[in-house]
Design a protein around this motif. Structure first.
Motif, PDB file in Angstrom:
ATOM      1  N   ASN A  80      26.412 -25.615  30.440  1.00 36.29           N
ATOM      2  CA  ASN A  80      26.271 -24.301  29.810  1.00 36.29           C
ATOM      3  C   ASN A  80      24.827 -23.905  29.523  1.00 36.29           C
ATOM      4  O   ASN A  80      24.584 -23.056  28.672  1.00 36.29           O
ATOM      5  N   ASP A 128      21.274 -22.069  29.674  1.00 31.31           N
ATOM      6  CA  ASP A 128      20.955 -20.682  29.989  1.00 31.31           C
ATOM      7  C   ASP A 128      19.491 -20.469  30.343  1.00 31.31           C
ATOM      8  O   ASP A 128      19.065 -19.343  30.598  1.00 31.31           O
ATOM      9  N   LYS A 183      20.089 -24.820  26.184  1.00 31.69           N
ATOM     10  CA  LYS A 183      21.312 -24.091  25.876  1.00 31.69           C
ATOM     11  C   LYS A 183      21.127 -23.476  24.493  1.00 31.69           C
ATOM     12  O   LYS A 183      20.856 -24.177  23.522  1.00 31.69           O
ATOM     13  N   SER A 184      21.258 -22.162  24.406  1.00 28.54           N
ATOM     14  CA  SER A 184      21.130 -21.485  23.114  1.00 28.54           C
ATOM     15  C   SER A 184      22.455 -21.535  22.377  1.00 28.54           C
ATOM     16  O   SER A 184      23.516 -21.413  22.984  1.00 28.54           O
ATOM     17  N   TYR A 185      22.372 -21.722  21.075  1.00 27.58           N
ATOM     18  CA  TYR A 185      23.557 -21.675  20.233  1.00 27.58           C
ATOM     19  C   TYR A 185      23.710 -20.258  19.689  1.00 27.58           C
ATOM     20  O   TYR A 185      22.766 -19.476  19.695  1.00 27.58           O
ATOM     21  N   THR A 186      24.866 -19.960  19.172  1.00 31.20           N
ATOM     22  CA  THR A 186      25.142 -18.601  18.692  1.00 31.20           C
ATOM     23  C   THR A 186      24.297 -18.203  17.496  1.00 31.20           C
ATOM     24  O   THR A 186      24.083 -17.020  17.281  1.00 31.20           O
ATOM     25  N   ASP A 187      23.778 -19.158  16.723  1.00 28.14           N
ATOM     26  CA  ASP A 187      22.962 -18.774  15.560  1.00 28.14           C
ATOM     27  C   ASP A 187      21.552 -18.313  15.947  1.00 28.14           C
ATOM     28  O   ASP A 187      20.806 -17.850  15.116  1.00 28.14           O
ATOM     29  N   LYS A 188      21.199 -18.437  17.217  1.00 32.42           N
ATOM     30  CA  LYS A 188      19.918 -17.968  17.772  1.00 32.42           C
ATOM     31  C   LYS A 188      18.688 -18.695  17.253  1.00 32.42           C
ATOM     32  O   LYS A 188      17.589 -18.461  17.719  1.00 32.42           O
ATOM     33  N   LYS A 215      14.529 -23.366  17.845  1.00 32.94           N
ATOM     34  CA  LYS A 215      14.163 -22.573  19.020  1.00 32.94           C
ATOM     35  C   LYS A 215      12.702 -22.804  19.414  1.00 32.94           C
ATOM     36  O   LYS A 215      12.347 -22.728  20.587  1.00 32.94           O
ATOM     37  N   GLU A 260      22.260 -11.795  31.675  1.00 35.11           N
ATOM     38  CA  GLU A 260      23.528 -11.335  31.104  1.00 35.11           C
ATOM     39  C   GLU A 260      24.309 -10.598  32.187  1.00 35.11           C
ATOM     40  O   GLU A 260      23.740  -9.795  32.925  1.00 35.11           O
TER      41      GLU A 260
END
Length: 155
Positions: free
Chosen positions: A90, A92, A106-111, A138, A152
């Motif tokens: 996964n 990105d 891989k980025s997590y949803t919390d950015k 990050k 995207e």
């Protein structure tokens, strides 16, 4: 939060197997390899080594050393296998590492947090070896040249 694994980690020789029993945790596909000007290849995780104070540590044992294991658990992973499998399937973005290595992110949803996996080509250049992996802020990818980033999908 990542679903915690209840499957025991299995091995084939020096390699860790995925939850489904594959040697391959992910890949750098040909279309991305062309963009980043590197070979394509599957991604594999070795059992590796971890000796405190030593150079050259790598693989599952290095990723699961006590201080790193604690960070994995905080992110919802129970094993290096689960962390590496999730990140390598996964990712990105790909950044250029040192000495020919690649850094998958891989980025997590919390950015604010990311997963980082460092890869090096195997000796025969037929797959990529996971050297290390860890959760990071990050800023962990700062100053590394970006080679590729997932676009995207547009509807």
């Amino acid at each position: 939060m990542i679903e915690k694994s209840i499957q025991p980690v299995q091995y084939k020789g020096e390699f860790v197997l995925t939850k489904t029993g594959s040697l391959d945790f992910g890949e750098i596909p040909p279309e991305i390899a062309k963009i980043i000007k590197r070979q394509s290849g599957k991604i594999r995780l070795r059992k590796g080594t971890q000796a405190d104070g030593a150079k050259g540590n790598y693989g599952e044992k290095h990723i699961e050393r006590p201080e790193r294991k604690e960070a994995l658990l905080k992110c919802g992973y129970t094993t290096a296998r689960d962390f590496i499998e999730d990140t390598c399937q996964n990712y990105d973005a790909i950044y250029q590492g040192q000495n020919g290595s690649l850094i998958l992110v891989k980025s997590y949803t919390d950015k604010n947090h990311i997963a980082i996996v460092k890869l090096t080509p195997s000796k025969n250049n037929d797959f990529y070896d996971v050297q290390t992996g860890y959760p990071s802020r990050k800023s962990g990818k700062n100053k590394k040249p970006l080679l590729w980033e997932r676009q995207e999908e547009r509807l």
